[in-house]
Design an enzyme around this catalytic site. Sequence first.
Site, mmCIF file in Angstrom:
data_model
loop_
_atom_site.group_PDB
_atom_site.id
_atom_site.type_symbol
_atom_site.label_atom_id
_atom_site.label_comp_id
_atom_site.label_asym_id
_atom_site.label_seq_id
_atom_site.Cartn_x
_atom_site.Cartn_y
_atom_site.Cartn_z
ATOM 1 N N LYS A 254 0.740 -1.291 -0.145
ATOM 2 C CA LYS A 254 0.064 -0.070 -0.061
ATOM 3 C C LYS A 254 0.882 1.246 -0.057
ATOM 4 C CE LYS A 254 -3.833 -2.130 2.098
ATOM 5 N NZ LYS A 254 -4.850 -1.985 3.544
ATOM 6 N N CYS A 255 2.047 1.009 0.054
ATOM 7 C CA CYS A 255 3.230 2.465 0.372
ATOM 8 C C CYS A 255 3.721 2.520 -1.146
ATOM 9 C CB CYS A 255 4.172 2.124 1.231
ATOM 10 S SG CYS A 255 5.417 3.280 1.111
ATOM 11 N N GLY A 256 3.468 3.593 -1.566
ATOM 12 C CA GLY A 256 4.176 4.006 -2.921
ATOM 13 C C GLY A 256 5.391 4.074 -2.981
ATOM 14 N N ARG B 192 6.359 0.152 -3.185
ATOM 15 C CA ARG B 192 6.024 -0.361 -4.523
ATOM 16 C C ARG B 192 7.316 0.230 -5.707
ATOM 17 N NH1 ARG B 192 0.940 1.487 -3.179
ATOM 18 N NH2 ARG B 192 1.114 3.182 -4.773
#
Length: 117
Positions: free
Chosen positions: A11-13, A16
């Site tokens: 969920k963390c940009g 990712r």
Amino acid sequence: MSDITIYHNPKCGTSRNVLQALRDGGAEPAMIEYLKTPPDRATLKKLVAAMGVPVRDLIRSKEAVYAELGLDDPALTGAQLIDAMAEHPILINRPIVVAPKGTLLVRPKERLAEIFP
């Protein structure tokens, strides 16, 4: 390259982006979604030691549980902070990458170049 591990939150940009950068560089790292499979206290101690940083550098101070637990208290020891992260893995900052060249909290993602070609 399976000798790389990423402690990842999908969920963390930033997490990712770091995972994609590793893949773009030819690595397929072992991925540990640390919110689903949290590292134990011994693993956290090992990661902190490998990074050579104060425990506080690895903690997410913006999480509500940080304030609820009073973790901003400067009198808390590294061991107490590790205990809090082990109990509440949302407090662990990410992504942490373990590679042959070192272990690093890769934030911002440009720091990946310090341990990955």
